[in-house]
Design a protein around this motif. Structure first.
Motif, PDB file in Angstrom:
ATOM      1  N   ILE A  55       0.678  -1.081  -0.102  1.00  0.00           N
ATOM      2  CA  ILE A  55       0.153   0.143  -0.289  1.00  0.00           C
ATOM      3  C   ILE A  55       0.371   1.132   0.164  1.00  0.00           C
ATOM      4  N   ASP A  60      -0.943   2.776  -6.140  1.00  0.00           N
ATOM      5  CA  ASP A  60      -1.923   2.866  -7.325  1.00  0.00           C
ATOM      6  C   ASP A  60      -2.827   1.204  -7.992  1.00  0.00           C
ATOM      7  N   SER A  64      -3.179  -3.129  -3.934  1.00  0.00           N
ATOM      8  CA  SER A  64      -2.672  -2.212  -3.245  1.00  0.00           C
ATOM      9  C   SER A  64      -4.180  -1.945  -2.566  1.00  0.00           C
ATOM     10  N   LYS A  65      -4.949  -2.263  -3.277  1.00  0.00           N
ATOM     11  CA  LYS A  65      -6.709  -1.871  -3.574  1.00  0.00           C
ATOM     12  C   LYS A  65      -6.817  -3.075  -2.571  1.00  0.00           C
ATOM     13  N   THR A  69      -8.284  -3.664   1.488  1.00  0.00           N
ATOM     14  CA  THR A  69      -9.275  -4.578   1.657  1.00  0.00           C
ATOM     15  C   THR A  69      -9.189  -5.515   3.014  1.00  0.00           C
ATOM     16  N   TYR A 104      -9.032   2.249   5.473  1.00  0.00           N
ATOM     17  CA  TYR A 104      -8.037   1.331   4.553  1.00  0.00           C
ATOM     18  C   TYR A 104      -9.341   1.035   4.282  1.00  0.00           C
ATOM     19  N   LYS A 107      -9.879   2.936   0.666  1.00  0.00           N
ATOM     20  CA  LYS A 107      -9.241   2.751  -0.350  1.00  0.00           C
ATOM     21  C   LYS A 107      -9.704   1.440  -1.288  1.00  0.00           C
ATOM     22  N   GLY A 108      -9.635   0.025  -0.175  1.00  0.00           N
ATOM     23  CA  GLY A 108     -10.838  -1.226  -1.036  1.00  0.00           C
ATOM     24  C   GLY A 108     -11.819  -0.230  -1.915  1.00  0.00           C
ATOM     25  N   GLU A 110     -12.119   1.390  -4.457  1.00  0.00           N
ATOM     26  CA  GLU A 110     -11.387   1.819  -5.509  1.00  0.00           C
ATOM     27  C   GLU A 110     -11.367   0.651  -6.366  1.00  0.00           C
ATOM     28  N   LEU A 111     -11.445  -0.391  -5.756  1.00  0.00           N
ATOM     29  CA  LEU A 111     -12.019  -2.119  -6.386  1.00  0.00           C
ATOM     30  C   LEU A 111     -12.544  -1.700  -7.128  1.00  0.00           C
ATOM     31  N   ARG A 118     -16.872  -5.871  -2.617  1.00  0.00           N
ATOM     32  CA  ARG A 118     -17.350  -3.854  -2.155  1.00  0.00           C
ATOM     33  C   ARG A 118     -18.479  -3.908  -1.100  1.00  0.00           C
TER      34      ARG A 118
END
Length: 219
Positions: A55, A60, A64-65, A69, A104, A107-108, A110-111, A118
């Motif tokens: 991460i 990006d 990382s996503k 998660t 966190y 950020k997840g 953004e999958l 999601r």
């Protein structure tokens, strides 16, 4: 027979290759493709630390996503497990854990929408917005609206609309809500919000994770 779906795979970027190189544990990749993260800190020592490196160094990338998660869900579950043993006046002690989990999980989020995980992220973020004490009703409603729109038949998505009504009732009964709304209007955010569900290009380095995820989530 259904028509086969053609997937155009781009070559892996150097950053994605680097992300994969940081996952030195033999189970690191498989864990990311699973939605069962319970107890991984004890079962797989060092995994969380390696995910944090991904991460930090490769923010990006798809990997990382997924790593974000995993960490977010571990922290969220830790928060939920601990808070049941505390009374309402002591639960503030866990606020730091809950807020870190939310960072966190955001950020997840953004999958790509195609990742069923999601739906769980949206549910956890909704619960956290209400439980942590901030009571950001409008943000919680936005998460539920996305749940209803994108996952209408899912475990959490199918009850999202009723959840929105419950939150609206909470808003109506919260004497401090009107004051908070007015305060927010007086100090509007200067920078635009990041869009939810940013689709990332599918590259060679991510195909391994997506392939495993497909087996786990859709089998």
């Amino acid at each position: 027979l259904n028509k086969p779906t053609a997937v155009k795979v781009k070559p892996s970027s150097e950053m994605e290759k680097k992300a994969l190189s940081l996952l030195t544990g033999k189970d690191d990749l498989m864990i990311l493709a699973s939605n069962n993260y319970g107890g991984i800190e004890k079962k797989y020592p060092g995994t969380i630390d390696r995910y944090k490196k991904v991460i930090e160094q490769c923010p990006d990338t798809m990997i990382s996503k997924l790593a974000a998660t995993c960490i977010g869900m571990v922290l969220y579950n830790d928060y939920e497990e601990q808070r049941i043993f505390l009374n309402i006046n002591e639960q503030y002690k866990l606020k730091t854990i809950a807020k870190e989990a939310m960072e966190y999980l955001e950020k997840g989020l953004e999958l790509p929408d195609e990742f069923p995980i999601r739906e769980d992220i949206l549910y956890m973020l909704t619960e956290s917005e209400i439980e942590v004490g901030e009571k950001k009703y409008s943000k919680a409603i936005a998460y539920l609206e996305e749940l209803s729109e994108k996952y209408p038949y899912g475990r959490w998505g199918k009850s999202a609309l009723s959840g929105i009504e419950e939150i609206k009732t909470m808003m109506a009964n919260d004497p401090n809500w009107a004051n908070r709304v007015q305060a927010k209007e007086n100090e509007k955010e200067q920078s635009p919000k990041k869009p939810l569900g940013v689709a990332l290009p599918i590259t060679g380095a991510a195909v391994a994770v997506i392939a495993i995820a497909s087996l786990v989530f859709f089998s």
